[in-house]
Motif scaffolding. Sequence first.
Motif, short mmCIF file in Angstrom:
data_model
loop_
_atom_site.label_atom_id
_atom_site.label_comp_id
_atom_site.label_asym_id
_atom_site.label_seq_id
_atom_site.Cartn_x
_atom_site.Cartn_y
_atom_site.Cartn_z
N TYR A 33 0.84 -1.19 0.00
CA TYR A 33 0.00 0.00 0.00
C TYR A 33 0.88 1.25 0.00
N TYR A 35 0.43 5.33 1.07
CA TYR A 35 -0.36 6.36 1.72
C TYR A 35 0.42 7.68 1.67
N PRO A 43 -2.58 9.45 7.77
CA PRO A 43 -2.27 8.98 6.42
C PRO A 43 -3.53 8.86 5.57
N PHE A 45 -5.03 7.11 2.01
CA PHE A 45 -4.80 6.01 1.07
C PHE A 45 -4.57 6.54 -0.34
N ASN A 101 -7.55 -7.54 6.27
CA ASN A 101 -8.24 -6.42 6.88
C ASN A 101 -7.26 -5.34 7.31
N GLY A 102 -6.30 -5.08 6.46
CA GLY A 102 -5.43 -3.95 6.73
C GLY A 102 -4.44 -4.15 7.84
N ASN B 31 -15.43 -3.14 9.74
CA ASN B 31 -15.29 -4.32 10.57
C ASN B 31 -13.88 -4.52 11.15
N TYR B 32 -13.00 -3.57 10.89
CA TYR B 32 -11.63 -3.71 11.40
C TYR B 32 -11.14 -2.35 11.86
N SER B 93 -11.56 0.11 8.48
CA SER B 93 -11.69 -0.36 7.11
C SER B 93 -13.02 -1.07 6.95
N PHE B 97 -15.68 -0.62 0.93
CA PHE B 97 -14.70 0.23 0.24
C PHE B 97 -13.37 -0.46 0.07
N ASN B 99 -11.38 -3.90 2.01
CA ASN B 99 -10.81 -4.14 3.34
C ASN B 99 -9.39 -3.64 3.47
N GLU B 100 -8.70 -3.52 2.37
CA GLU B 100 -7.30 -3.14 2.43
C GLU B 100 -7.10 -1.64 2.55
N LYS B 101 -8.16 -0.87 2.44
CA LYS B 101 -8.04 0.57 2.47
C LYS B 101 -8.38 1.07 3.86
N LEU B 102 -7.38 1.57 4.57
CA LEU B 102 -7.60 2.11 5.89
C LEU B 102 -7.94 3.59 5.80
N PHE B 104 -7.96 6.80 8.20
CA PHE B 104 -7.38 7.20 9.46
C PHE B 104 -8.08 8.41 10.06
N GLY B 105 -8.03 8.50 11.39
CA GLY B 105 -8.40 9.73 12.08
C GLY B 105 -7.27 10.74 11.95
#
Lengths: 115, 114
Positions: A33, A35, A43, A45, A101-102, B31-32, B93, B97, B99-102, B104-105
């Motif tokens: 990935y 970012y 960060p 994406f 899941n990231g 969910n993560y 995530s 959209f 699952n691999e896309k985080l 962030f706050g």
Amino acid sequence: GAGVSQTPSNKVTEKGKYVELRCDPISGHTALYWYRQSLGQGPEFLIYFQGTGAADDSGLPNDRFFAVRPEGSVSTLKIQRTERGDSAVYLCASSLNAGDNGVAFFGQGTRLTVV
Amino acid sequence: GENVEQHPSTLSVQEGDSAVIKCTYSDSASNYFPWYKQELGKGPQLIIDIRSNVGEKKDQRIAVTLNKTAKHFSLHITETQPEDSAVYFCAASSPLFGNEKLTFGTGTRLTIIP
């Protein structure tokens, strides 16, 4: 190596120039990935690779940004005609498999400054 | 897309006291929920994560709680130490959209006062 490695750690370039940022993921990690982190922000994406292919490039801001991962390991983020607004820390992360899941492990980032 | 809000933006606590950082998310399908610690000049480091099938997870002095109904999750650090000083980011995530896309706050700068 033990972790995600990014080079260079710092890059200063003039407006309008082309830059390449390199990422070496953790050995055996198939997902990679990119970012971008602006000052004081979390960060954001940019793009995600599963193997050699870009599975999701929806975060790339415009067509000046491009990334490749030709052999499914090292990745290069390429920025054409750089603008001052591109200045940020570019972070690379990798995870063992898609669908983790990231569960991503980040490199230290490349600080890009466009002057 | 997903939107994650984090507060407070800065937090100072006395060494030995507890620190709590809170995040809310917008997508009920998320969910993560990982938490990252970022020290100056370094990349984010995963410190704990939680999935939507559990309500709480603990790892030594660090714990995370998740309230799916209210769509918020929190990081709790007990017995804080000077080395806990850093910027902390929550993320989420969603399978909707990718699952691999985080997402962030905006981060919380935690300062532990010796």
